[in-house]
Design a protein around this motif. Structure first.
Motif, mmCIF file in Angstrom:
data_model
loop_
_atom_site.group_PDB
_atom_site.id
_atom_site.type_symbol
_atom_site.label_atom_id
_atom_site.label_comp_id
_atom_site.label_asym_id
_atom_site.label_seq_id
_atom_site.Cartn_x
_atom_site.Cartn_y
_atom_site.Cartn_z
ATOM 1 N N TYR A 44 0.862 -1.187 0.000
ATOM 2 C CA TYR A 44 0.000 0.000 0.000
ATOM 3 C C TYR A 44 0.895 1.232 0.000
ATOM 4 C CZ TYR A 44 -3.963 -3.006 0.446
ATOM 5 O OH TYR A 44 -4.910 -3.966 0.172
ATOM 6 N N PHE A 45 0.715 2.042 -1.052
ATOM 7 C CA PHE A 45 1.687 3.077 -1.386
ATOM 8 C C PHE A 45 1.276 4.466 -0.892
ATOM 9 C CE2 PHE A 45 5.537 3.502 -3.815
ATOM 10 C CZ PHE A 45 5.575 4.822 -4.237
ATOM 11 N N GLY A 46 1.011 4.572 0.409
ATOM 12 C CA GLY A 46 0.830 5.875 1.042
ATOM 13 C C GLY A 46 -0.213 6.787 0.439
ATOM 14 N N ILE A 47 0.091 8.070 0.443
ATOM 15 C CA ILE A 47 -0.904 9.095 0.097
ATOM 16 C C ILE A 47 -1.308 9.065 -1.372
ATOM 17 C CG2 ILE A 47 -0.163 10.605 1.992
ATOM 18 C CD1 ILE A 47 1.268 12.347 -0.072
ATOM 19 N N GLN A 48 -0.495 8.428 -2.239
ATOM 20 C CA GLN A 48 -0.826 8.394 -3.668
ATOM 21 C C GLN A 48 -1.747 7.238 -4.033
ATOM 22 O OE1 GLN A 48 3.012 8.473 -5.897
ATOM 23 N NE2 GLN A 48 3.845 8.857 -3.869
ATOM 24 N N ASP A 49 -1.934 6.307 -3.106
ATOM 25 C CA ASP A 49 -2.619 5.050 -3.391
ATOM 26 C C ASP A 49 -4.071 5.121 -2.918
ATOM 27 O OD1 ASP A 49 -3.450 2.428 -3.632
ATOM 28 O OD2 ASP A 49 -1.880 1.587 -2.344
ATOM 29 N N LYS A 50 -5.002 5.051 -3.880
ATOM 30 C CA LYS A 50 -6.418 5.168 -3.526
ATOM 31 C C LYS A 50 -6.917 4.016 -2.654
ATOM 32 C CE LYS A 50 -7.729 8.018 -7.462
ATOM 33 N NZ LYS A 50 -8.446 8.098 -8.747
ATOM 34 N N ALA A 51 -6.156 2.923 -2.604
ATOM 35 C CA ALA A 51 -6.543 1.791 -1.757
ATOM 36 C C ALA A 51 -6.007 1.935 -0.330
ATOM 37 C CB ALA A 51 -6.034 0.491 -2.363
ATOM 38 N N SER A 52 -5.128 2.910 -0.114
ATOM 39 C CA SER A 52 -4.503 3.091 1.197
ATOM 40 C C SER A 52 -5.394 3.904 2.131
ATOM 41 C CB SER A 52 -3.161 3.815 1.040
ATOM 42 O OG SER A 52 -2.671 4.245 2.296
ATOM 43 N N HIS A 53 -5.342 3.564 3.417
ATOM 44 C CA HIS A 53 -6.089 4.348 4.411
ATOM 45 C C HIS A 53 -5.524 5.751 4.555
ATOM 46 C CE1 HIS A 53 -7.691 0.528 6.675
ATOM 47 N NE2 HIS A 53 -8.155 0.652 5.464
ATOM 48 N N ALA A 54 -4.327 5.969 4.008
ATOM 49 C CA ALA A 54 -3.692 7.290 4.102
ATOM 50 C C ALA A 54 -3.804 8.069 2.790
ATOM 51 C CB ALA A 54 -2.224 7.128 4.478
ATOM 52 N N TYR A 55 -4.629 7.588 1.872
ATOM 53 C CA TYR A 55 -4.742 8.257 0.559
ATOM 54 C C TYR A 55 -5.090 9.734 0.708
ATOM 55 C CZ TYR A 55 -6.564 9.653 -3.968
ATOM 56 O OH TYR A 55 -6.796 10.336 -5.133
ATOM 57 N N GLY A 56 -4.394 10.541 -0.056
ATOM 58 C CA GLY A 56 -4.650 11.978 -0.044
ATOM 59 C C GLY A 56 -4.148 12.667 1.211
ATOM 60 N N GLY A 57 -3.324 11.959 1.993
ATOM 61 C CA GLY A 57 -2.802 12.545 3.226
ATOM 62 C C GLY A 57 -3.784 12.490 4.371
ATOM 63 N N ARG A 58 -4.792 11.616 4.268
ATOM 64 C CA ARG A 58 -5.807 11.485 5.320
ATOM 65 C C ARG A 58 -5.139 11.087 6.635
ATOM 66 N NH1 ARG A 58 -8.586 7.033 3.605
ATOM 67 N NH2 ARG A 58 -9.422 8.258 1.892
ATOM 68 N N ARG A 59 -5.462 11.804 7.680
ATOM 69 C CA ARG A 59 -4.921 11.489 9.010
ATOM 70 C C ARG A 59 -6.068 11.485 9.999
ATOM 71 N NH1 ARG A 59 1.197 13.811 8.816
ATOM 72 N NH2 ARG A 59 1.452 12.705 10.778
ATOM 73 N N THR A 60 -6.286 10.337 10.621
ATOM 74 C CA THR A 60 -7.309 10.203 11.653
ATOM 75 C C THR A 60 -6.658 9.505 12.845
ATOM 76 O OG1 THR A 60 -7.999 8.004 10.924
ATOM 77 C CG2 THR A 60 -9.089 9.879 9.868
ATOM 78 N N ASP A 61 -7.400 9.379 13.930
ATOM 79 C CA ASP A 61 -6.865 8.669 15.091
ATOM 80 C C ASP A 61 -6.419 7.263 14.682
ATOM 81 O OD1 ASP A 61 -7.323 10.812 16.675
ATOM 82 O OD2 ASP A 61 -9.133 10.029 17.638
ATOM 83 N N ARG A 62 -7.205 6.646 13.787
ATOM 84 C CA ARG A 62 -6.899 5.278 13.380
ATOM 85 C C ARG A 62 -5.661 5.215 12.490
ATOM 86 N NH1 ARG A 62 -10.470 0.969 9.761
ATOM 87 N NH2 ARG A 62 -9.995 2.407 8.085
ATOM 88 N N THR A 63 -5.560 6.143 11.532
ATOM 89 C CA THR A 63 -4.487 6.038 10.532
ATOM 90 C C THR A 63 -3.198 6.752 10.920
ATOM 91 O OG1 THR A 63 -5.224 8.013 9.326
ATOM 92 C CG2 THR A 63 -6.198 5.896 8.676
ATOM 93 N N GLU A 64 -3.201 7.488 12.001
ATOM 94 C CA GLU A 64 -2.011 8.255 12.386
ATOM 95 C C GLU A 64 -0.774 7.362 12.511
ATOM 96 O OE1 GLU A 64 0.137 11.581 12.884
ATOM 97 O OE2 GLU A 64 -2.001 11.525 12.377
ATOM 98 N N ILE A 65 -0.982 6.123 12.941
ATOM 99 C CA ILE A 65 0.139 5.191 13.111
ATOM 100 C C ILE A 65 0.884 4.955 11.793
ATOM 101 C CG2 ILE A 65 -1.290 3.120 12.767
ATOM 102 C CD1 ILE A 65 1.638 3.467 15.237
ATOM 103 N N LEU A 66 0.175 5.057 10.660
ATOM 104 C CA LEU A 66 0.808 4.850 9.356
ATOM 105 C C LEU A 66 1.890 5.885 9.068
ATOM 106 C CD1 LEU A 66 -2.360 4.008 7.220
ATOM 107 C CD2 LEU A 66 -0.413 2.476 7.613
ATOM 108 N N TYR A 67 1.812 7.020 9.739
ATOM 109 C CA TYR A 67 2.779 8.110 9.501
ATOM 110 C C TYR A 67 4.029 7.977 10.367
ATOM 111 C CZ TYR A 67 -0.847 10.264 6.662
ATOM 112 O OH TYR A 67 -1.778 10.505 5.685
ATOM 113 N N SER A 68 4.098 6.913 11.152
ATOM 114 C CA SER A 68 5.303 6.648 11.951
ATOM 115 C C SER A 68 6.418 6.165 11.024
ATOM 116 C CB SER A 68 5.036 5.545 12.979
ATOM 117 O OG SER A 68 3.891 5.823 13.728
ATOM 118 N N SER A 69 7.646 6.160 11.532
ATOM 119 C CA SER A 69 8.707 5.525 10.751
ATOM 120 C C SER A 69 8.486 4.019 10.818
ATOM 121 C CB SER A 69 10.086 5.914 11.286
ATOM 122 O OG SER A 69 10.194 5.588 12.638
ATOM 123 N N GLY A 70 9.035 3.282 9.853
ATOM 124 C CA GLY A 70 8.757 1.868 9.689
ATOM 125 C C GLY A 70 9.127 1.005 10.888
ATOM 126 N N GLY A 71 8.479 -0.166 10.954
ATOM 127 C CA GLY A 71 8.777 -1.105 12.027
ATOM 128 C C GLY A 71 7.742 -1.141 13.125
#
Length: 201
Positions: A44-71
């Motif tokens: 899932y390719f981040g903000i550019q990927d329409k299938a990603s929970h972070a598409y378009g830079g969406r940030r919610t309580d649920r998806t905030e974890i996706l913006y962490s560094s990997g691991g």
């Protein structure tokens, strides 16, 4: 060998989704260890990927974890019943992730059989992301876990697949992603019986 944090910080999520095939995913719950060899993934390719929970830079309580560094783990509930286990990858503020879609039972098969109420010889025990997570005991309590710690982690056991042994197809269940649903970002080990359907190359 447990994968180090630097492994997950690789910015090429498509490389990681393929490289994770053959790695071994472990959980330890109440002193009981279970593991499975990863045989199917989706990128899932981040903000550019329409299938990603972070598409378009969406940030919610649920998806905030996706913006962490990997691991870090990202676990969410799908259709109100299935827990899906994702690995947050790349660097901070680049919300890439890899979904683990299937594992081949390895350590603690008896525990996995109890959790799934079926024998480990039955492919359905850990085929598909919801089944794989349940077999390994992964639920919402595993969200936001450090994958270099001791509750959930991944090891390299030297299991390697050549490009000829890896099938590359479109992802499953992302029809809402319009043209991005057609991207060949699902990877699985050809001929492995634990891969979810459709397991056509």
């Amino acid at each position: 060998m447990k994968l180090p944090r630097s492994y997950y910080e690789n910015q090429n999520v498509l490389f990681l989704a393929q490289d994770l095939l053959g790695k071994v995913l472990f959980t330890e719950i109440d002193g009981r260890i279970t593991s499975g060899i990863i045989v199917e993934t989706e990128a899932y390719f981040g903000i550019q990927d329409k299938a990603s929970h972070a598409y378009g830079g969406r940030r919610t309580d649920r998806t905030e974890i996706l913006y962490s560094s990997g691991g870090i783990s990202y676990v969410y509930l799908c259709y109100g019943i299935h827990h899906l286990f994702n690995i947050v990858t790349s660097v901070k503020d680049e919300p890439h992730a890899v979904l683990i879609r299937a594992v081949e039972p390895s350590t603690g098969k008896d525990i996995m059989e109890f959790r799934r109420n079926m024998p480990a010889s039955k492919a359905a025990i850990s085929s598909g992301p919801g089944s794989a997570a349940k077999a390994l005991g992964i639920d919402r309590s595993f969200n936001k876990k450090d994958l270099t710690a001791h509750e959930i982690w991944i090891e390299d056991h030297g299991i390697l697949y050549t490009t000829d042994e890896i099938a590359v197809t479109t992802r499953i269940g992302v029809d809402y992603a319009q043209e991005d649903a057609l991207l060949p970002w699902r990877f699985f080990v050809k001929g492995n019986r634990y891969v979810s359907r459709p397991n056509k190359e």
